[in-house]
Design a protein around this motif. Structure first.
Motif, PDB file in Angstrom:
ATOM      1  N   MET A 148      22.601  42.906  38.809  1.00 12.21           N
ATOM      2  CA  MET A 148      21.466  43.437  38.047  1.00 12.21           C
ATOM      3  C   MET A 148      20.370  43.950  38.986  1.00 12.21           C
ATOM      4  O   MET A 148      19.952  43.237  39.900  1.00 12.21           O
ATOM      5  N   VAL A 149      19.925  45.161  38.737  1.00  6.12           N
ATOM      6  CA  VAL A 149      18.833  45.727  39.534  1.00  6.12           C
ATOM      7  C   VAL A 149      17.584  46.006  38.691  1.00  6.12           C
ATOM      8  O   VAL A 149      16.512  46.216  39.235  1.00  6.12           O
ATOM      9  N   SER A 150      17.743  45.991  37.369  1.00  8.86           N
ATOM     10  CA  SER A 150      16.579  46.147  36.498  1.00  8.86           C
ATOM     11  C   SER A 150      16.927  45.649  35.108  1.00  8.86           C
ATOM     12  O   SER A 150      18.100  45.432  34.771  1.00  8.86           O
ATOM     13  N   GLN A 151      15.895  45.454  34.293  1.00  7.71           N
ATOM     14  CA  GLN A 151      16.063  44.976  32.921  1.00  7.71           C
ATOM     15  C   GLN A 151      14.921  45.531  32.084  1.00  7.71           C
ATOM     16  O   GLN A 151      13.887  45.910  32.624  1.00  7.71           O
ATOM     17  N   VAL A 180      20.311  44.987  30.489  1.00  9.02           N
ATOM     18  CA  VAL A 180      20.585  44.585  31.881  1.00  9.02           C
ATOM     19  C   VAL A 180      21.289  45.752  32.560  1.00  9.02           C
ATOM     20  O   VAL A 180      22.392  46.132  32.154  1.00  9.02           O
ATOM     21  N   THR A 181      20.654  46.314  33.578  1.00 10.35           N
ATOM     22  CA  THR A 181      21.190  47.497  34.249  1.00 10.35           C
ATOM     23  C   THR A 181      21.806  47.120  35.591  1.00 10.35           C
ATOM     24  O   THR A 181      21.212  46.377  36.386  1.00 10.35           O
ATOM     25  N   GLY A 189      24.296  51.980  37.312  1.00 11.83           N
ATOM     26  CA  GLY A 189      23.316  52.629  36.457  1.00 11.83           C
ATOM     27  C   GLY A 189      23.541  52.406  34.978  1.00 11.83           C
ATOM     28  O   GLY A 189      22.692  52.797  34.162  1.00 11.83           O
ATOM     29  N   GLN A 190      24.651  51.779  34.607  1.00 11.20           N
ATOM     30  CA  GLN A 190      24.905  51.515  33.197  1.00 11.20           C
ATOM     31  C   GLN A 190      24.255  50.198  32.769  1.00 11.20           C
ATOM     32  O   GLN A 190      23.961  49.331  33.588  1.00 11.20           O
ATOM     33  N   THR A 191      24.059  50.075  31.457  1.00 12.79           N
ATOM     34  CA  THR A 191      23.348  48.925  30.896  1.00 12.79           C
ATOM     35  C   THR A 191      24.246  48.126  29.975  1.00 12.79           C
ATOM     36  O   THR A 191      25.044  48.684  29.222  1.00 12.79           O
ATOM     37  N   THR A 192      24.114  46.809  30.034  1.00 10.67           N
ATOM     38  CA  THR A 192      24.825  45.917  29.137  1.00 10.67           C
ATOM     39  C   THR A 192      23.825  44.947  28.521  1.00 10.67           C
ATOM     40  O   THR A 192      22.629  44.994  28.819  1.00 10.67           O
ATOM     41  N   SER A 193      24.305  44.057  27.643  1.00 13.84           N
ATOM     42  CA  SER A 193      23.395  43.140  26.951  1.00 13.84           C
ATOM     43  C   SER A 193      24.175  41.958  26.400  1.00 13.84           C
ATOM     44  O   SER A 193      25.371  41.801  26.647  1.00 13.84           O
ATOM     45  N   GLN A 194      23.494  41.142  25.596  1.00 13.39           N
ATOM     46  CA  GLN A 194      24.117  39.991  24.944  1.00 13.39           C
ATOM     47  C   GLN A 194      24.853  40.370  23.663  1.00 13.39           C
ATOM     48  O   GLN A 194      25.465  39.514  23.034  1.00 13.39           O
ATOM     49  N   TRP A 236      21.409  32.127  30.297  1.00 14.35           N
ATOM     50  CA  TRP A 236      20.557  32.274  29.112  1.00 14.35           C
ATOM     51  C   TRP A 236      19.483  33.308  29.408  1.00 14.35           C
ATOM     52  O   TRP A 236      18.751  33.193  30.386  1.00 14.35           O
ATOM     53  N   ILE A 237      19.420  34.339  28.568  1.00 14.26           N
ATOM     54  CA  ILE A 237      18.381  35.356  28.682  1.00 14.26           C
ATOM     55  C   ILE A 237      17.288  35.014  27.679  1.00 14.26           C
ATOM     56  O   ILE A 237      17.565  34.727  26.509  1.00 14.26           O
ATOM     57  N   ALA A 238      16.053  35.012  28.138  1.00 10.80           N
ATOM     58  CA  ALA A 238      14.933  34.578  27.301  1.00 10.80           C
ATOM     59  C   ALA A 238      13.824  35.628  27.295  1.00 10.80           C
ATOM     60  O   ALA A 238      13.612  36.322  28.293  1.00 10.80           O
ATOM     61  N   VAL A 239      13.128  35.714  26.173  1.00  7.90           N
ATOM     62  CA  VAL A 239      11.990  36.626  26.024  1.00  7.90           C
ATOM     63  C   VAL A 239      10.834  35.845  25.416  1.00  7.90           C
ATOM     64  O   VAL A 239      11.015  35.076  24.470  1.00  7.90           O
ATOM     65  N   GLN A 240       9.638  36.064  25.966  1.00  4.57           N
ATOM     66  CA  GLN A 240       8.426  35.422  25.463  1.00  4.57           C
ATOM     67  C   GLN A 240       7.303  36.441  25.423  1.00  4.57           C
ATOM     68  O   GLN A 240       7.214  37.304  26.311  1.00  4.57           O
TER      69      GLN A 240
END
Length: 217
Positions: free
Chosen positions: A83-86, A214-215, A48-53, A146-150
């Protein structure tokens, strides 16, 4: 004190005994006690905890997106993460605005993003707030992703990781300025591309990266 306080040539076991008594401290890994494998998620991530870049603890900034542009930066976890959600956080909405989060492997040939691993459906950023999806993937410790956002919008504003909190992926050969992300483009309507090479030629950029949470399961 000297570890070798007796002459090792005379068959003393003191050297071996003292060396064996030295405590070795290692950093990182799920549960601790393993060698450092990555640069993100150094501390064990529980369910249930979240991490990131982000590699630092300073506050996020905001970043105004450019329509059709893909922003991507590396994610190298120090531990396996199921990862189960983002999610992203939209701070300024855009009428008809949509966004997606994508996760790519890294090429062993050129170090660029390579193959699409998983993508979210289109996320509605016509309103502000946290936008969550439930794409699932198991990240393996020590592997570069690589995590990407568009987005389809040039007015939407998303929470972002400051330049100083990102990895330096290369330096400008003239000024030495750090490059933090790659950008590339393709029409948002074309969807997440299975190969990163299907976007325009990636360009280095010294800018913030849209924050992706990233959860873990």
């Amino acid at each position: 004190p000297c570890l070798c306080n007796n002459d090792w040539r005379n068959g003393s076991n003191t050297l071996k005994e003292n060396i064996m008594s030295v405590k070795i401290y290692k950093v990182g890994g799920t549960g601790g006690g393993t060698n450092l494998k990555g640069v993100h998620s150094l501390i064990h991530i529980f369910s249930g905890q979240t991490t990131s870049q982000s590699k630092e603890s300073s506050a996020n900034n905001t970043h105004t997106m450019t329509a059709n542009m893909v922003h991507t930066a590396p994610f190298i976890p120090n531990q396996d993460i199921d990862m189960v959600s983002q999610f992203i956080n939209c701070t300024t909405a855009s009428v008809g605005g949509l966004a997606r989060i994508m996760f790519y492997s890294s090429s062993d040939i050129n170090g660029l993003p390579d193959t699409l691993l998983v993508s979210t459906p289109d996320l509605d950023i016509s309103t502000t707030g946290i936008k969550t999806s439930t794409a699932k993937y198991l990240f393996v410790a020590g592997t570069t992703y690589w995590i990407a956002v568009q987005t389809n919008s040039s007015t939407a504003v998303l929470s972002s990781i400051p330049l100083a909190n990102l990895l330096c992926i290369q330096n400008n050969p003239t000024t030495g300025a750090p490059y933090s992300i790659y950008t590339a483009s393709k029409s948002f309507g074309d969807g997440a591309q299975g190969s990163f090479s299907s976007y325009s030629t990636p360009a280095y950029a010294s800018t913030a990266m849209p924050f992706v949470g990233v959860t873990s399961s």
